[in-house]
Write a protein that holds these residues in place. Sequence first.
Motif, short mmCIF file in Angstrom:
data_model
loop_
_atom_site.label_atom_id
_atom_site.label_comp_id
_atom_site.label_asym_id
_atom_site.label_seq_id
_atom_site.Cartn_x
_atom_site.Cartn_y
_atom_site.Cartn_z
N ALA A 28 0.83 -1.20 0.00
CA ALA A 28 0.00 0.00 0.00
C ALA A 28 0.87 1.26 0.00
O ALA A 28 0.56 2.24 -0.69
CB ALA A 28 -0.92 0.01 1.22
N THR A 32 0.79 3.96 -3.03
CA THR A 32 0.46 5.35 -2.69
C THR A 32 1.57 6.29 -3.13
O THR A 32 1.31 7.37 -3.68
CB THR A 32 0.22 5.48 -1.18
N THR A 33 2.83 5.90 -2.92
CA THR A 33 3.96 6.74 -3.32
C THR A 33 3.98 6.93 -4.83
O THR A 33 4.16 8.06 -5.32
CB THR A 33 5.27 6.10 -2.84
N ALA A 35 1.42 6.73 -6.85
CA ALA A 35 0.27 7.56 -7.21
C ALA A 35 0.54 9.03 -6.94
O ALA A 35 0.17 9.90 -7.74
CB ALA A 35 -0.96 7.09 -6.45
N VAL A 36 1.19 9.33 -5.83
CA VAL A 36 1.50 10.73 -5.50
C VAL A 36 2.47 11.30 -6.52
O VAL A 36 2.28 12.43 -7.00
CB VAL A 36 2.07 10.83 -4.07
#
Length: 50
Positions: A28, A32-33, A35-36
């Motif tokens: 996760a 998330t990284t 996606a950012v």
Amino acid sequence: MKSRFARIGQTADSIPHVNQELAMADLAFVVTTIAVFALVALIARGVTKL
């Protein structure tokens, strides 16, 4: 008392569900990284077009 010390000595490798939860947390974090960074890249591309 002996069982208390046995619990303290357990590691994440000796408890399968904890190890799986740690792997999912790592996955996760990586997703998330990425996606950012993708979002920041899109924003930067949009700013350069202004």
